[in-house]
Design a protein around this motif. Structure first.
Motif, PDB file in Angstrom:
ATOM      1  N   ARG A 145       8.766  33.644   9.639  1.00  0.00           N
ATOM      2  CA  ARG A 145       7.266  32.755  10.927  1.00  0.00           C
ATOM      3  C   ARG A 145       6.367  33.847  11.149  1.00  0.00           C
ATOM      4  N   ARG A 146       4.682  33.363  11.040  1.00  0.00           N
ATOM      5  CA  ARG A 146       3.675  34.575  10.904  1.00  0.00           C
ATOM      6  C   ARG A 146       3.957  34.661  13.151  1.00  0.00           C
ATOM      7  N   ASN A 147       3.601  36.040  12.962  1.00  0.00           N
ATOM      8  CA  ASN A 147       2.776  35.823  14.675  1.00  0.00           C
ATOM      9  C   ASN A 147       2.179  35.374  14.725  1.00  0.00           C
ATOM     10  N   ILE A 148       2.047  34.892  15.689  1.00  0.00           N
ATOM     11  CA  ILE A 148       0.659  34.119  16.503  1.00  0.00           C
ATOM     12  C   ILE A 148      -1.037  35.852  16.393  1.00  0.00           C
ATOM     13  N   GLU A 149      -0.263  36.335  16.881  1.00  0.00           N
ATOM     14  CA  GLU A 149      -1.417  37.581  16.890  1.00  0.00           C
ATOM     15  C   GLU A 149      -2.072  37.726  15.914  1.00  0.00           C
ATOM     16  N   SER A 150      -1.571  37.816  14.599  1.00  0.00           N
ATOM     17  CA  SER A 150      -1.817  38.091  13.371  1.00  0.00           C
ATOM     18  C   SER A 150      -1.671  36.637  12.245  1.00  0.00           C
ATOM     19  N   LEU A 151      -2.670  35.284  12.373  1.00  0.00           N
ATOM     20  CA  LEU A 151      -2.994  34.392  11.715  1.00  0.00           C
ATOM     21  C   LEU A 151      -3.656  34.646  10.935  1.00  0.00           C
ATOM     22  N   SER A 152      -4.866  36.014  11.634  1.00  0.00           N
ATOM     23  CA  SER A 152      -5.812  36.134  11.079  1.00  0.00           C
ATOM     24  C   SER A 152      -5.124  36.618   9.333  1.00  0.00           C
ATOM     25  N   CYS A 153      -4.367  37.273   9.056  1.00  0.00           N
ATOM     26  CA  CYS A 153      -4.274  38.936   8.505  1.00  0.00           C
ATOM     27  C   CYS A 153      -3.865  37.847   6.876  1.00  0.00           C
ATOM     28  N   ARG A 154      -4.290  38.399   5.415  1.00  0.00           N
ATOM     29  CA  ARG A 154      -4.375  38.004   4.296  1.00  0.00           C
ATOM     30  C   ARG A 154      -3.317  38.842   3.412  1.00  0.00           C
ATOM     31  N   ILE A 155      -1.840  38.157   3.789  1.00  0.00           N
ATOM     32  CA  ILE A 155      -1.227  38.977   2.434  1.00  0.00           C
ATOM     33  C   ILE A 155      -1.709  39.086   1.863  1.00  0.00           C
ATOM     34  N   VAL A 156      -1.058  40.809   0.448  1.00  0.00           N
ATOM     35  CA  VAL A 156      -2.281  40.909  -0.708  1.00  0.00           C
ATOM     36  C   VAL A 156      -1.269  40.912  -1.746  1.00  0.00           C
ATOM     37  N   PRO A 157      -1.697  39.667  -2.670  1.00  0.00           N
ATOM     38  CA  PRO A 157      -0.977  38.932  -3.858  1.00  0.00           C
ATOM     39  C   PRO A 157       0.097  40.161  -4.201  1.00  0.00           C
ATOM     40  N   GLY A 158       1.104  39.633  -4.644  1.00  0.00           N
ATOM     41  CA  GLY A 158       1.958  40.790  -5.522  1.00  0.00           C
ATOM     42  C   GLY A 158       2.091  42.193  -5.011  1.00  0.00           C
ATOM     43  N   SER A 159       1.832  42.270  -3.557  1.00  0.00           N
ATOM     44  CA  SER A 159       2.374  43.160  -2.509  1.00  0.00           C
ATOM     45  C   SER A 159       3.490  43.608  -2.275  1.00  0.00           C
ATOM     46  N   SER A 160       4.646  42.365  -2.206  1.00  0.00           N
ATOM     47  CA  SER A 160       5.658  42.463  -1.650  1.00  0.00           C
ATOM     48  C   SER A 160       7.094  43.212  -2.728  1.00  0.00           C
ATOM     49  N   ARG A 161       7.760  43.670  -1.833  1.00  0.00           N
ATOM     50  CA  ARG A 161       8.331  45.130  -2.305  1.00  0.00           C
ATOM     51  C   ARG A 161       9.786  45.176  -2.203  1.00  0.00           C
ATOM     52  N   TRP A 162      10.926  44.726  -2.734  1.00  0.00           N
ATOM     53  CA  TRP A 162      12.709  43.617  -1.503  1.00  0.00           C
ATOM     54  C   TRP A 162      13.362  45.264  -2.012  1.00  0.00           C
ATOM     55  N   GLY A 163      14.567  45.416  -1.261  1.00  0.00           N
ATOM     56  CA  GLY A 163      15.473  45.966  -1.635  1.00  0.00           C
ATOM     57  C   GLY A 163      16.492  46.416  -0.371  1.00  0.00           C
ATOM     58  N   PHE A 164      17.518  47.000  -0.992  1.00  0.00           N
ATOM     59  CA  PHE A 164      18.452  47.293  -0.147  1.00  0.00           C
ATOM     60  C   PHE A 164      18.939  48.745   0.684  1.00  0.00           C
ATOM     61  N   VAL A 165      19.312  48.666   1.760  1.00  0.00           N
ATOM     62  CA  VAL A 165      19.314  50.257   3.084  1.00  0.00           C
ATOM     63  C   VAL A 165      21.065  50.265   2.517  1.00  0.00           C
TER      64      VAL A 165
END
Length: 209
Positions: free
Chosen positions: A112-132
């Motif tokens: 879920r999105r934090n209330i104080e950051s609802l105005s943020c807009r995701i950059v399309p294609g910016s998500s990166r996934w991995g393992f640590v």
């Protein structure tokens, strides 16, 4: 005129003469100062109006304006949220309960999105996934094969799915982690570069085939 009045008249006359001399001296001194100061004043004004002096003034003004702009940016940056989204670690993980090395793995994440950051807009294609790995802080990136498209969430919990190809070389207790970039967050200027936020680590059971 009596003899008694003569000393008084003489005293008055002497005081008048003394004051007149004082006034004359003050007048002469003032004239000298004016005559001496005018060339100095004109020289000072001439120096002040030289191109070099004007250039120095312009440079100081530019430095002041730049300093004020930097201070404004620093103050605005204090409003930038530390986190944009929240992940329920205990309710997120592989649909099958584990991932197999080199095999596609379907993962369901409760976010879920934090209330104080609802105005943020995701950059399309910016998500990166991995393992640590447990003993490392380095993110081993995983190929994303499909799943829910990247989108802006609201403050309600939502389940998103992603399909990753499980990398090789992972330890049994490796953690899933992902990164997403955002613009237009509080404290960000309109032309600012996107800011990348990293999810908490989500423990994943890794199996070898």
């Amino acid at each position: 005129m009596s003899d008694d009045s003569k000393p008084i008249l003489r005293m008055v006359w002497e005081r008048f003469v003394s004051k007149t001399v004082d006034w004359a001296a003050v007048g002469v001194l003032g004239t000298v100062l004016i005559l001496a100061f005018e060339p100095v004043k004109e020289r000072a004004l001439a120096i002040w109006n030289t191109p070099e002096a004007l250039e120095r003034i312009a440079r100081k003004v530019d430095e002041l304006v730049t300093g004020l702009a930097d201070a404004r940016d620093d103050i605005e940056a204090l409003r930038r949220p530390d986190e944009v989204f929240e992940v329920s670690v205990t309710n997120s993980g592989p649909v099958d309960g584990y991932c197999i090395e080199r095999e596609p793995c379907v993962l369901a994440l409760k976010v879920r999105r934090n209330i104080e950051s609802l105005s943020c807009r995701i950059v399309p294609g910016s998500s990166r996934w991995g393992f640590v790995n447990p003993r490392s802080d380095a993110l081993i990136f995983a190929e994303r094969l499909g799943g829910s498209p990247s989108r802006d969430l609201d403050a309600s919990w939502a389940t998103i799915e992603t399909i990753l190809r499980t990398p090789t070389g992972l330890e049994p207790g490796a953690d899933l982690q992902f990164e997403v970039s955002y613009t237009d967050c509080p404290g960000m200027l309109p032309d600012a570069d996107p800011v990348t936020y990293t999810s908490p680590r989500i423990p994943i059971e890794i199996r070898r085939d």
